[in-house]
Enzyme design. Structure first.
Site, mmCIF file in Angstrom:
data_model
loop_
_atom_site.group_PDB
_atom_site.id
_atom_site.type_symbol
_atom_site.label_atom_id
_atom_site.label_comp_id
_atom_site.label_asym_id
_atom_site.label_seq_id
_atom_site.Cartn_x
_atom_site.Cartn_y
_atom_site.Cartn_z
ATOM 1 N N TYR A 293 0.840 -1.202 0.000
ATOM 2 C CA TYR A 293 0.000 0.000 0.000
ATOM 3 C C TYR A 293 0.872 1.248 0.000
ATOM 4 C CZ TYR A 293 -3.110 3.489 2.231
ATOM 5 O OH TYR A 293 -3.818 4.624 2.553
ATOM 6 N N LYS B 177 1.071 4.417 -2.667
ATOM 7 C CA LYS B 177 0.852 5.808 -2.274
ATOM 8 C C LYS B 177 2.048 6.689 -2.635
ATOM 9 C CE LYS B 177 -3.288 5.449 -0.615
ATOM 10 N NZ LYS B 177 -4.429 6.229 -1.121
#
Length: 249
Positions: free
Chosen positions: A145, A149
């Protein structure tokens, strides 16, 4: 409030819950009409009505993104707040995990910016939701993740350059710990993987924040509204920390 502001229109993805839902509510308060996009039609039903029109779409699929883009002509704002994560040991992340996370979190935002950015009215703005995890490596349980990002920050800078002549501004916001269902999932997963009680894990995380608490989604929505508004008219290509002092660079 001027009639020009009342005429403005925004597209908000991930609008069914968390920060996205708070952004929808803030925009409606500001007199902005909203196209609320989410994969979960039931959650969208909880925010739709009045000046908020729902659109159920799977943004991991080109067809879903195309549906949103087709509805975007003449909009002023785009807020990309959708995203997914997997809480796992970095050594257990699978190729399927990686591809799913990056398809939804990074690929979809690139192509939404590409397809919608040129359709926004001159003077419009885009805000992409990144994360403090794009700048920190302390929570390795969400490493895939975090990588997605970080990619969002690069996407933001590139489209800020590409759309500047229109002009459409493109910025990112990097929230830290925000009181949302996604954060509840992260907290529970970290506690399990680290062999800690949930309350102890929560306390330990909050202690890493100089202000000593998580943000409320409404606070984050206020910062996003600032980035969309004319008050931030000379800001583009920026990654704004919203972390209670946890990240300062």
């Amino acid at each position: 409030m001027s009639s020009a502001v009342h005429a403005r229109r925004a597209i908000v993805t991930g609008a069914g819950s968390g920060i996205g839902r708070a952004v929808v509510r803030r925009l409606l308060q500001e007199g902005v009409r909203v196209l609320a996009v989410d994969i979960d039609g039931e959650k969208l039903g909880e925010v739709a009505g009045g000046d908020c029109e729902p659109l159920v779409a799977d943004l991991s699929e080109p067809a879903g993104r195309a549906r949103v883009a087709e509805a975007a002509d003449g909009a002023d704002y785009l807020v990309n707040s959708h995203g997914v994560l997997v809480v796992k040991s970095i050594f257990d992340v699978t190729l399927d995990d990686w591809r799913r996370i990056h398809t939804i979190n990074a690929e979809s935002i690139f192509f939404l910016c590409q397809q919608i950015g040129p359709r926004l009215k001159p003077g419009g703005a885009v805000v992409n939701l990144s994360s403090s995890s794009a700048k920190l490596a302390t929570t390795t349980e969400v490493a895939a993740y975090a990588a997605s990002k970080t990619t969002i920050l690069s996407i933001t800078r590139s489209f800020a350059q590409a759309l500047a002549s229109r002009p459409v501004r493109v910025n990112a916001i990097c929230p830290g710990i925000v009181d949302t269902p996604m954060q509840d999932m992260v907290l529970a997963g970290m506690a399990r993987l680290r062999g800690m009680e949930l309350s102890a894990m929560d306390e330990a995380r909050n202690k890493t924040v100089p202000l000593g608490r998580p943000a409320r989604p409404e606070e984050c929505a206020g910062a996003i509204w600032f980035l969309l508004s004319d008050e931030a008219g000379y800001m583009t290509g920026q990654a704004v920390n919203f972390t209670g002092g946890l990240v300062t660079w």
